[in-house]
Scaffold this motif. Sequence first.
Motif, PDB file in Angstrom:
ATOM      1  N   HIS A  73       2.762  -9.746 -10.366  1.00  0.00           N
ATOM      2  CA  HIS A  73       3.998 -10.498 -10.579  1.00  0.00           C
ATOM      3  C   HIS A  73       5.220  -9.678 -10.184  1.00  0.00           C
ATOM      4  O   HIS A  73       6.179 -10.207  -9.612  1.00  0.00           O
ATOM      5  CB  HIS A  73       4.099 -10.946 -12.039  1.00  0.00           C
ATOM      6  CG  HIS A  73       3.089 -11.986 -12.403  1.00  0.00           C
ATOM      7  ND1 HIS A  73       1.787 -11.674 -12.738  1.00  0.00           N
ATOM      8  CD2 HIS A  73       3.184 -13.341 -12.462  1.00  0.00           C
ATOM      9  CE1 HIS A  73       1.127 -12.788 -12.997  1.00  0.00           C
ATOM     10  NE2 HIS A  73       1.951 -13.813 -12.838  1.00  0.00           N
ATOM     11  N   ARG A  74       5.177  -8.397 -10.466  1.00  0.00           N
ATOM     12  CA  ARG A  74       6.300  -7.534 -10.065  1.00  0.00           C
ATOM     13  C   ARG A  74       6.405  -7.451  -8.550  1.00  0.00           C
ATOM     14  O   ARG A  74       7.510  -7.498  -7.984  1.00  0.00           O
ATOM     15  CB  ARG A  74       6.128  -6.131 -10.658  1.00  0.00           C
ATOM     16  CG  ARG A  74       6.280  -6.076 -12.180  1.00  0.00           C
ATOM     17  CD  ARG A  74       6.438  -4.649 -12.662  1.00  0.00           C
ATOM     18  NE  ARG A  74       5.283  -3.830 -12.348  1.00  0.00           N
ATOM     19  CZ  ARG A  74       4.243  -3.668 -13.148  1.00  0.00           C
ATOM     20  NH1 ARG A  74       4.192  -4.296 -14.327  1.00  0.00           N
ATOM     21  NH2 ARG A  74       3.230  -2.887 -12.793  1.00  0.00           N
ATOM     22  N   MET A  75       5.259  -7.343  -7.881  1.00  0.00           N
ATOM     23  CA  MET A  75       5.272  -7.260  -6.417  1.00  0.00           C
ATOM     24  C   MET A  75       5.701  -8.587  -5.803  1.00  0.00           C
ATOM     25  O   MET A  75       6.387  -8.617  -4.781  1.00  0.00           O
ATOM     26  CB  MET A  75       3.902  -6.836  -5.901  1.00  0.00           C
ATOM     27  CG  MET A  75       3.486  -5.460  -6.360  1.00  0.00           C
ATOM     28  SD  MET A  75       2.002  -4.834  -5.568  1.00  0.00           S
ATOM     29  CE  MET A  75       2.693  -4.181  -4.061  1.00  0.00           C
ATOM     30  N   ALA A  76       5.297  -9.685  -6.418  1.00  0.00           N
ATOM     31  CA  ALA A  76       5.724 -10.998  -5.923  1.00  0.00           C
ATOM     32  C   ALA A  76       7.245 -11.107  -5.984  1.00  0.00           C
ATOM     33  O   ALA A  76       7.889 -11.599  -5.042  1.00  0.00           O
ATOM     34  CB  ALA A  76       5.078 -12.109  -6.752  1.00  0.00           C
ATOM     35  N   ALA A  77       7.851 -10.654  -7.074  1.00  0.00           N
ATOM     36  CA  ALA A  77       9.302 -10.706  -7.216  1.00  0.00           C
ATOM     37  C   ALA A  77      10.000  -9.854  -6.159  1.00  0.00           C
ATOM     38  O   ALA A  77      11.088 -10.195  -5.687  1.00  0.00           O
ATOM     39  CB  ALA A  77       9.701 -10.235  -8.611  1.00  0.00           C
ATOM     40  N   GLU A  78       9.354  -8.760  -5.758  1.00  0.00           N
ATOM     41  CA  GLU A  78       9.936  -7.859  -4.763  1.00  0.00           C
ATOM     42  C   GLU A  78       9.687  -8.355  -3.330  1.00  0.00           C
ATOM     43  O   GLU A  78      10.577  -8.294  -2.479  1.00  0.00           O
ATOM     44  CB  GLU A  78       9.328  -6.461  -4.933  1.00  0.00           C
ATOM     45  CG  GLU A  78       9.813  -5.447  -3.915  1.00  0.00           C
ATOM     46  CD  GLU A  78       9.110  -4.100  -4.050  1.00  0.00           C
ATOM     47  OE1 GLU A  78       9.286  -3.260  -3.159  1.00  0.00           O
ATOM     48  OE2 GLU A  78       8.380  -3.906  -5.039  1.00  0.00           O
ATOM     49  N   TRP A  79       8.489  -8.853  -3.066  1.00  0.00           N
ATOM     50  CA  TRP A  79       8.094  -9.198  -1.701  1.00  0.00           C
ATOM     51  C   TRP A  79       8.478 -10.603  -1.260  1.00  0.00           C
ATOM     52  O   TRP A  79       8.858 -10.821  -0.110  1.00  0.00           O
ATOM     53  CB  TRP A  79       6.575  -9.057  -1.554  1.00  0.00           C
ATOM     54  CG  TRP A  79       6.085  -7.636  -1.564  1.00  0.00           C
ATOM     55  CD1 TRP A  79       6.827  -6.495  -1.683  1.00  0.00           C
ATOM     56  CD2 TRP A  79       4.723  -7.204  -1.447  1.00  0.00           C
ATOM     57  NE1 TRP A  79       6.015  -5.386  -1.653  1.00  0.00           N
ATOM     58  CE2 TRP A  79       4.719  -5.796  -1.509  1.00  0.00           C
ATOM     59  CE3 TRP A  79       3.511  -7.877  -1.309  1.00  0.00           C
ATOM     60  CZ2 TRP A  79       3.551  -5.046  -1.424  1.00  0.00           C
ATOM     61  CZ3 TRP A  79       2.341  -7.126  -1.225  1.00  0.00           C
ATOM     62  CH2 TRP A  79       2.362  -5.738  -1.277  1.00  0.00           C
ATOM     63  N   PHE A  80       8.373 -11.585  -2.146  1.00  0.00           N
ATOM     64  CA  PHE A  80       8.549 -12.983  -1.731  1.00  0.00           C
ATOM     65  C   PHE A  80       9.899 -13.291  -1.091  1.00  0.00           C
ATOM     66  O   PHE A  80       9.956 -14.060  -0.121  1.00  0.00           O
ATOM     67  CB  PHE A  80       8.292 -13.920  -2.908  1.00  0.00           C
ATOM     68  CG  PHE A  80       6.833 -14.079  -3.262  1.00  0.00           C
ATOM     69  CD1 PHE A  80       5.842 -13.393  -2.571  1.00  0.00           C
ATOM     70  CD2 PHE A  80       6.443 -14.920  -4.301  1.00  0.00           C
ATOM     71  CE1 PHE A  80       4.495 -13.524  -2.898  1.00  0.00           C
ATOM     72  CE2 PHE A  80       5.102 -15.073  -4.631  1.00  0.00           C
ATOM     73  CZ  PHE A  80       4.130 -14.374  -3.928  1.00  0.00           C
TER      74      PHE A  80
END
Length: 236
Positions: A73-80
Motif C-alpha cells: 500500500h505504501r508503494m502504491a501511494a508512491e508509484w501510482f
Amino acid sequence: MPQAFKSHKKGLNNTTKSITTTTTTITEEPVNLMAQLNFAEETLPVGDIRVERKMKKTLAGYNYSNLQTNRLHRMAAEWFPIIEPILAAYGIPNDFKYMPLVESGLQGGMSPKGANGAWQFMPGTARTYGLKVNSEVDERKNLRKSTIAACKYIKELYGVFDSWTLVAAAYNVGDNHMRKQIDRQNQDNYFKMKLNRETGGYVYKLISMKQIIQDPSRYGYRASPKGVLAMNTQSE
C-alpha cells in the motif's frame, strides 16, 4: 519477468464464495464477488469451480494475516501517481499499474536471473525498449522511464494477443511461449489454459493485488495511506 518481443505476427482469435481474512477471522464473501472480479474488464469464467478455488486461495495469500506488512500500500501511494498517467497516455488499461507491485513490490531489487527495477526488465529487453543499461547507468530503476518502456512492450503484446489477460501472461513468460501454448492447447482464454505455475497464477495475483489496494479493510489492512484511498475514490 518480461522477455524481448520477438514477432509482430497476428492471427490469434480472442476467445476470451471468495474468502476474506482479517487478522483474526475468516468470513465468506457475497456469492456475486467472483462475478465482480476482473482484470482490465476481462472477467473470470462464472461457475468455474477450479478458477474460483484458485482465486480464493490467491486472495487469501495477499491477506494481511499472511503478509503482515503494509509495504504494498505504501508503494502504491508512491508509484501510482507516476504510473497511471503514462498508462493512460499509451492507452493501456489502468489495472496494469498493479503489475509492478506483483513483479517487485515485496522483494524489490534485482532478481536471481538479473531482472531489475519496478517492472523487472531483463537487460536485453530493457535495451530493446529504449532503456540504458550498462556499467554506469541502469534506467530500469527509473520508474518513469521503465514504465514508458513497459507500455511500449505491453502495447506490442496486445497487437498480437488482443486480450489483456493474455498480454499479462505473455509479459510474465514471453510472447513466443504464450503463442506456442495457445496453438498447442487450441485455447486462448487465459483462465481455461494450463500453464506453468508462475504464469498460471500471474493474473490471479494481479486481481488479488487490485482487491487489497482498492478495498484494504476487507482483507485485514487496518491503516492505508490516504493517497491510495484518494486515488481509488477518484478512479471509481
